[in-house]
Enzyme design. Structure first.
Site, PDB file in Angstrom:
ATOM      1  CB  CYS A 119      -1.010   0.050   1.258  1.00 39.39           C
ATOM      2  SG  CYS A 119      -0.092   0.062   2.695  1.00 39.39           S
TER       3      CYS A 119
ATOM      4  CB  CYS B  28      -3.025  -1.438   9.354  1.00 39.98           C
ATOM      5  SG  CYS B  28      -3.870  -1.622   7.640  1.00 39.98           S
TER       6      CYS B  28
HETATM    7 FE1  FES Z   1      -1.642   0.325   4.313  1.00 37.70          FE
HETATM    8 FE2  FES Z   1      -3.288   0.160   6.272  1.00 37.70          FE
HETATM    9  S1  FES Z   1      -3.816  -0.073   4.124  1.00 37.70           S
HETATM   10  S2  FES Z   1      -1.058   0.329   6.413  1.00 37.70           S
END
Ligand code: FES
Length: 146
Positions: free
Chosen positions: A36, A105
């Site tokens: 991400c 996360c």
């Molecule tokens: Fe990247 Fe939560 S989606 S840390």
């Protein structure tokens, strides 16, 4: 969004605690998530073996902000040994849960604290690995589920 997230997650996301930098930090850890691209930076001030202050900056999703916020509250005033025991599972439990695709996360928060403590030891010329263990790579964090 609220249907997926607990009240505690929403609280720490909308009103995060201990945000910012510590000017005279003696440990700084930065952890990124490969997939991400989110980044978490954790600053600690250790005094007499105790986390006297901790702050964070998270460039990332709401769950990453909520987990870093509650994680700072959980280690504030604790000894280094206690802070090292903080698992991402404990962070998720303290938030009353996270959706499964958001578990990674919370791993960022756990690993950012460990990275800051590792940096604290490194600054004193002490090899952190026997104490802190091996930090997870960004790819390992992405693959993480409870
Ligand atoms: Fe990247 Fe939560 S989606 S840390």
């Amino acid at each position: 969004m609220a249907a997926f997230y607990s009240e505690k997650v929403m609280d720490h996301f909308t009103n995060p605690r201990n945000v910012g930098e510590i000017e005279n930090a003696n440990g700084i850890g930065e952890i990124g998530n490969a997939k991400c691209g989110d980044i978490m930076k954790m600053y600690i001030r250790v005094e007499n073996g105790v986390i006297a202050d901790v702050k964070f900056k998270t460039f990332g999703c709401g769950s990453a902000i909520a987990t870093s916020s509650i994680a700072t509250e959980m280690i504030m005033g604790k000894t280094i040994e206690e802070a090292l025991q903080l698992s991402n599972k404990a962070v998720v439990e303290a938030l009353d849960g996270l959706p499964s695709h958001k578990i990674h996360c919370s791993v960022l928060a756990e690993q950012a604290i460990k990275a800051a403590i590792a940096d604290y030891y490194q600054r004193q010329g002490i090899d952190p690995e026997p104490i802190v263990g091996k930090l997870q790579s960004a790819e390992e964090i992405e693959a993480c589920h409870l």
